[in-house]
Write an enzyme that holds these catalytic residues in place. Sequence first.
Site, PDB file in Angstrom:
ATOM      1  N   HIS A  79       1.465  45.172  58.091  1.00  0.00           N
ATOM      2  CA  HIS A  79       0.548  44.035  58.064  1.00  0.00           C
ATOM      3  C   HIS A  79       1.274  42.757  58.504  1.00  0.00           C
ATOM      4  O   HIS A  79       0.793  42.023  59.380  1.00  0.00           O
ATOM      5  CB  HIS A  79      -0.016  43.872  56.649  1.00  0.00           C
ATOM      6  CG  HIS A  79      -1.006  42.757  56.507  1.00  0.00           C
ATOM      7  ND1 HIS A  79      -2.336  42.973  56.273  1.00  0.00           N
ATOM      8  CD2 HIS A  79      -0.858  41.403  56.540  1.00  0.00           C
ATOM      9  CE1 HIS A  79      -2.968  41.804  56.192  1.00  0.00           C
ATOM     10  NE2 HIS A  79      -2.083  40.836  56.340  1.00  0.00           N
ATOM     11  N   GLU A  80       2.434  42.490  57.907  1.00  0.00           N
ATOM     12  CA  GLU A  80       3.170  41.275  58.249  1.00  0.00           C
ATOM     13  C   GLU A  80       3.739  41.342  59.658  1.00  0.00           C
ATOM     14  O   GLU A  80       3.767  40.336  60.377  1.00  0.00           O
ATOM     15  CB  GLU A  80       4.287  41.039  57.226  1.00  0.00           C
ATOM     16  CG  GLU A  80       3.823  40.849  55.799  1.00  0.00           C
ATOM     17  CD  GLU A  80       2.800  39.740  55.658  1.00  0.00           C
ATOM     18  OE1 GLU A  80       2.848  38.770  56.451  1.00  0.00           O
ATOM     19  OE2 GLU A  80       1.937  39.836  54.779  1.00  0.00           O
ATOM     20  N   LYS A  99       1.128   6.141  45.477  1.00  0.00           N
ATOM     21  CA  LYS A  99       0.383   4.893  45.265  1.00  0.00           C
ATOM     22  C   LYS A  99       0.929   4.133  44.057  1.00  0.00           C
ATOM     23  O   LYS A  99       1.128   2.927  44.114  1.00  0.00           O
ATOM     24  CB  LYS A  99      -1.110   5.214  45.091  1.00  0.00           C
ATOM     25  CG  LYS A  99      -1.743   5.850  46.328  1.00  0.00           C
ATOM     26  CD  LYS A  99      -3.231   6.067  46.161  1.00  0.00           C
ATOM     27  CE  LYS A  99      -3.526   7.195  45.181  1.00  0.00           C
ATOM     28  NZ  LYS A  99      -3.098   8.517  45.686  1.00  0.00           N
ATOM     29  N   HIS A 158       1.083  40.350  62.130  1.00  0.00           N
ATOM     30  CA  HIS A 158       0.972  38.900  62.297  1.00  0.00           C
ATOM     31  C   HIS A 158       2.047  38.381  63.252  1.00  0.00           C
ATOM     32  O   HIS A 158       1.771  37.582  64.155  1.00  0.00           O
ATOM     33  CB  HIS A 158       1.130  38.192  60.947  1.00  0.00           C
ATOM     34  CG  HIS A 158      -0.061  38.296  60.056  1.00  0.00           C
ATOM     35  ND1 HIS A 158      -1.310  37.879  60.426  1.00  0.00           N
ATOM     36  CD2 HIS A 158      -0.188  38.756  58.778  1.00  0.00           C
ATOM     37  CE1 HIS A 158      -2.167  38.069  59.427  1.00  0.00           C
ATOM     38  NE2 HIS A 158      -1.501  38.613  58.415  1.00  0.00           N
TER      39      HIS A 158
END
Length: 635
Positions: A425-426, A210, A429
């Site tokens: 865990h990964e 802006k 996913h």
Amino acid sequence: MNKPPKKRYSIFIYYSIVLGILFLLNLVLYPYLLKNSVEEVSYSTMLEKVESGVVTSVQRQSNQWVFSTKENGEEKMYKTGPWDDPSITEILIKNNVDFGAKIPEAPGVVATVLSWVIPIILFVVVGRILSRSMAKNMGGIGPMSFGKSNAKVYIEANTGKSFKDVAGQEEAKEALKEIVGFLHNPGKYARIGAKLPKGVLLVGPPGTGKTLLAQAVAGEAHVPFFSISGSEFVEMFVGMGASRVRDLFRQANEKAPCIVFIDEIDTIGKRRDSQIGGNDEREQTLNQLLSEMDGFDGKKGVVILAATNRPETLDPALLRPGRFDRRVPVELPDLNGRMAIFEVHLRHVRHEDNINLEQVGLATAGASGADIANMVNEAALRAVREGRTEVSQRDIEESVEVVIAGYERKSMVIQPREREIIAYHEVGHAIVAASQTHSAPVAKITIIPRTSGALGYTLQIDKEEKFLMSKEELMTEMVTLSGGRAAEQVFFNVETTGASNDIEKMTNIASSIVMKFGMTEDFGMASLVSEGNSYLGGGSQVVVSELSHRKADEVIFSLVKDAHKKAIQILEENKEAAHAIAQYLLEKETITGQEFMEIFNQYSEDQINAPDNKNDKVYAPQAPTQIEAHDKTVN
């Protein structure tokens, strides 16, 4: 025209105060201190002290005797009244007392004048120094300049910005080009009867450019640029904010045509109400701003630009036509906008020619212009650290991960058991994501900790930018998020704190499905919440009864449980692939999406071609019944 007499009047008051202070010092304080510094005793007491041998010197003045003593190593002064005693001389000689010294004369005219002139000169010099120092430290606001505007004036050569420096905001630039055209050729608009907008309000999230847009307008129009923050109007002195507004508009009218930019206008432009105990100074400043915007002539070419990311808090009187006539949204850039912003910032750094802007643009969905500028700078710093003279594609990709997840913490020591849980865990996913239709492709899996607190993460990058999401896509994302916790349960029979961030995101998505998007049969197309500020991530407020809220919670919990069950089912069906990918990840620490898919597809084909999967060997790592809890966030 009234400024010089007012200034002389202020200087007169200042020096009157100085003279008053000097008068009190010379006529009251100094004589009082001098009087109390000499103790008055009787003549007989003086003779006693002389006989005792503590008196060191005696002086006889016109109306008193003054003598000094040395008692217990401390010197003291005494005085006594006059007494005609012929034997005093013999007594003093007998006791070896020094007497007959020259009596100091009363101060003359010159000494009296100097005692007044020198302090006045010191006061004036010190006052001038302090005034200039205060004015320098307070941006030009000294004791004689309260109420003057603190606006910084940027002329064309100082701004150095144009629309070429602004990317990703094509609609905003088009809306502002009319203002530039009016300032360049006002006659073209005057012939048809068009008027220049008095005020333009730039609205959007932080970091979208802006302020840069306002500077570009001034640079394109070649006019002076006044820049001031809304907080600079609000002072502890009553009336100073309103006075600064008047002074700012006076300066603007003198330099017309020009552009006045007020950043964070919500500081002074908040909605007025009837609550007791409000900030009267802020309200007076707003009233003065409204009055000034009504009073100045737009034909002179004075344009007021203002920026805020809280438009819902602004006073309606500020937004009505005739004040801020135009509202220009400055939103987060889309894919083409992000690519253009990367291109703008890459002009200022040396880089290789084979940079794939579309790939990094897809990886930075939701990033603002300021975020992208930070990413390019991080990429340049990474190239310097590695001793290279050009920024590469790898530098930019790594800088994206640095801004999102933080720097790598390769020195962090993680126990082998926890490291194995993080890897599964990964992988959980990634496998859940790859097994679903509406999921974004996996681009990277890593178990290297990051400074943001993440012990690892799975990066997904969509092949195209999306602006709408269906219920199926939202549910797919929930299932993918629950893949980490599902992997912990399937392969280790434990639940760790590593899934805390996943659970939070899942719950938020489920809550939005039920209470915001109207995607359930229980509530249909009903919104149960009212949204806060969309630019600053404002929270939602529930607007239904307690009974409906309780029922909505039950539906939310049901969606979360269904997503978790589906993730467990997917991992149960892909155990062999999970073991192989996890072992590969533990060895490499970071693998690409292509490497992941090669292993995953291999085991998926083997599973399809296998005559019977019931007798497959199941990997069962020796997991303890519980592990030490940690507060790091995985994913």
